[in-house]
Design a protein around this motif. Structure first.
Motif, PDB file in Angstrom:
ATOM      1  N   VAL A   5     -31.606  42.150 -13.880  1.00 54.59           N
ATOM      2  CA  VAL A   5     -31.167  41.499 -12.655  1.00 54.59           C
ATOM      3  C   VAL A   5     -29.703  41.850 -12.470  1.00 54.59           C
ATOM      4  O   VAL A   5     -28.862  41.539 -13.320  1.00 54.59           O
ATOM      5  CB  VAL A   5     -31.344  39.965 -12.705  1.00 54.59           C
ATOM      6  N   MET A   6     -29.409  42.535 -11.376  1.00 60.10           N
ATOM      7  CA  MET A   6     -28.030  42.863 -11.021  1.00 60.10           C
ATOM      8  C   MET A   6     -27.530  41.800 -10.046  1.00 60.10           C
ATOM      9  O   MET A   6     -28.228  41.452  -9.097  1.00 60.10           O
ATOM     10  CB  MET A   6     -27.948  44.249 -10.383  1.00 60.10           C
ATOM     11  N   LEU A   7     -26.328  41.308 -10.282  1.00 54.44           N
ATOM     12  CA  LEU A   7     -25.769  40.251  -9.446  1.00 54.44           C
ATOM     13  C   LEU A   7     -24.992  40.825  -8.271  1.00 54.44           C
ATOM     14  O   LEU A   7     -24.093  41.644  -8.449  1.00 54.44           O
ATOM     15  CB  LEU A   7     -24.827  39.363 -10.272  1.00 54.44           C
ATOM     16  N   ASP A   8     -25.328  40.372  -7.086  1.00 54.09           N
ATOM     17  CA  ASP A   8     -24.544  40.684  -5.903  1.00 54.09           C
ATOM     18  C   ASP A   8     -23.413  39.658  -5.822  1.00 54.09           C
ATOM     19  O   ASP A   8     -23.380  38.671  -6.561  1.00 54.09           O
ATOM     20  CB  ASP A   8     -25.438  40.645  -4.656  1.00 54.09           C
ATOM     21  N   THR A   9     -22.514  39.846  -4.889  1.00 54.44           N
ATOM     22  CA  THR A   9     -21.322  39.020  -4.781  1.00 54.44           C
ATOM     23  C   THR A   9     -21.619  37.547  -4.524  1.00 54.44           C
ATOM     24  O   THR A   9     -20.932  36.672  -5.078  1.00 54.44           O
ATOM     25  CB  THR A   9     -20.406  39.570  -3.665  1.00 54.44           C
ATOM     26  N   GLY A  10     -22.634  37.230  -3.719  1.00 57.57           N
ATOM     27  CA  GLY A  10     -22.937  35.824  -3.416  1.00 57.57           C
ATOM     28  C   GLY A  10     -23.261  35.011  -4.651  1.00 57.57           C
ATOM     29  O   GLY A  10     -22.564  34.040  -4.966  1.00 57.57           O
ATOM     30  N   PRO A  11     -24.303  35.383  -5.405  1.00 54.22           N
ATOM     31  CA  PRO A  11     -24.602  34.649  -6.635  1.00 54.22           C
ATOM     32  C   PRO A  11     -23.468  34.732  -7.667  1.00 54.22           C
ATOM     33  O   PRO A  11     -23.203  33.769  -8.378  1.00 54.22           O
ATOM     34  CB  PRO A  11     -25.869  35.330  -7.161  1.00 54.22           C
ATOM     35  N   GLU A  51     -15.583  43.056  -5.126  1.00 54.47           N
ATOM     36  CA  GLU A  51     -15.639  42.276  -3.886  1.00 54.47           C
ATOM     37  C   GLU A  51     -15.250  40.822  -4.119  1.00 54.47           C
ATOM     38  O   GLU A  51     -14.531  40.225  -3.310  1.00 54.47           O
ATOM     39  CB  GLU A  51     -17.033  42.356  -3.263  1.00 54.47           C
ATOM     40  N   LEU A  52     -15.713  40.229  -5.212  1.00 54.57           N
ATOM     41  CA  LEU A  52     -15.353  38.842  -5.498  1.00 54.57           C
ATOM     42  C   LEU A  52     -13.906  38.734  -5.963  1.00 54.57           C
ATOM     43  O   LEU A  52     -13.158  37.876  -5.490  1.00 54.57           O
ATOM     44  CB  LEU A  52     -16.292  38.252  -6.556  1.00 54.57           C
ATOM     45  N   ARG A  53     -13.508  39.601  -6.871  1.00 56.55           N
ATOM     46  CA  ARG A  53     -12.158  39.540  -7.433  1.00 56.55           C
ATOM     47  C   ARG A  53     -11.084  39.671  -6.352  1.00 56.55           C
ATOM     48  O   ARG A  53     -10.089  38.941  -6.365  1.00 56.55           O
ATOM     49  CB  ARG A  53     -11.986  40.638  -8.484  1.00 56.55           C
ATOM     50  N   VAL A 130     -32.032  43.139  -7.517  1.00 61.73           N
ATOM     51  CA  VAL A 130     -30.689  42.696  -7.159  1.00 61.73           C
ATOM     52  C   VAL A 130     -30.799  41.274  -6.642  1.00 61.73           C
ATOM     53  O   VAL A 130     -31.534  40.994  -5.689  1.00 61.73           O
ATOM     54  CB  VAL A 130     -30.039  43.613  -6.096  1.00 61.73           C
ATOM     55  N   ALA A 131     -30.089  40.373  -7.303  1.00 62.76           N
ATOM     56  CA  ALA A 131     -30.040  38.973  -6.898  1.00 62.76           C
ATOM     57  C   ALA A 131     -28.926  38.828  -5.870  1.00 62.76           C
ATOM     58  O   ALA A 131     -27.774  39.166  -6.136  1.00 62.76           O
ATOM     59  CB  ALA A 131     -29.767  38.077  -8.108  1.00 62.76           C
ATOM     60  N   THR A 132     -29.281  38.321  -4.689  1.00 64.19           N
ATOM     61  CA  THR A 132     -28.341  38.333  -3.579  1.00 64.19           C
ATOM     62  C   THR A 132     -28.529  37.128  -2.667  1.00 64.19           C
ATOM     63  O   THR A 132     -29.499  36.385  -2.792  1.00 64.19           O
ATOM     64  CB  THR A 132     -28.518  39.644  -2.765  1.00 64.19           C
TER      65      THR A 132
END
Length: 150
Positions: A5-11, A51-53, A130-132
């Motif tokens: 599971v790859m984490l997208d910016t939202g999760p 993107e989050l950082r 991808v978890a988004t």
């Protein structure tokens, strides 16, 4: 074959949010903790970190940056490589030709970079999700699901 599971910016933002009183953030943290028990390896793509950082730095959220760094040290981190950027350029061009762009023509377009990383990990023989919170843009390229549905 690994199940990833790859984490997208939202999760990613929800699980690194230091405010534990938020119900949605707490739910997302519990979800993330449960993934290894379901047989998934959790992966942090460099584009999601970026993107989050950048937003955490902009607003001066030191605790959020600290939690992001802790998570980055605890799970598999997937850096951006030349191979990723070449694949991202191919996906970007493909989406434009089909009339389904995911961002402004002059934007860097993090979604295609994330999709490229996911595709390349899948090409290594892995099952990748991808978890988004943004299924629409990503699902034209890869298996992208609302994080709650994994």
């Amino acid at each position: 074959m690994s199940r990833i599971v790859m984490l997208d910016t939202g999760p990613l933002g929800m699980v690194t949010n230091p405010k534990t009183s938020s119900a949605i953030c707490q739910e997302c943290k519990l979800w993330l903790d449960d993934l290894p028990l379901k047989g998934y390896e959790v992966m942090l793509p460099e584009i999601a970190d970026y993107e989050l950082r950048r937003e955490l730095l902009r607003v001066g959220k030191v605790a959020g940056i600290r939690r992001l760094d802790q998570l980055k040290a605890a799970i598999t981190y997937r850096p951006i490589t030349t191979e990723v950027m070449i694949k991202a350029a191919e996906l970007w061009a493909e989406a434009r030709r089909r009339g389904r762009p995911t961002a402004d023509p002059k934007a860097l377009d993090g979604d295609v970079i994330l999709a490229a990383q996911a595709r390349l990990v899948a090409e290594e023989g892995n099952e990748v999700i991808v978890a988004t919170t943004n299924v629409g843009h990503l699902s034209q390229f890869i298996d992208a699901r609302e994080w709650r549905l994994i």
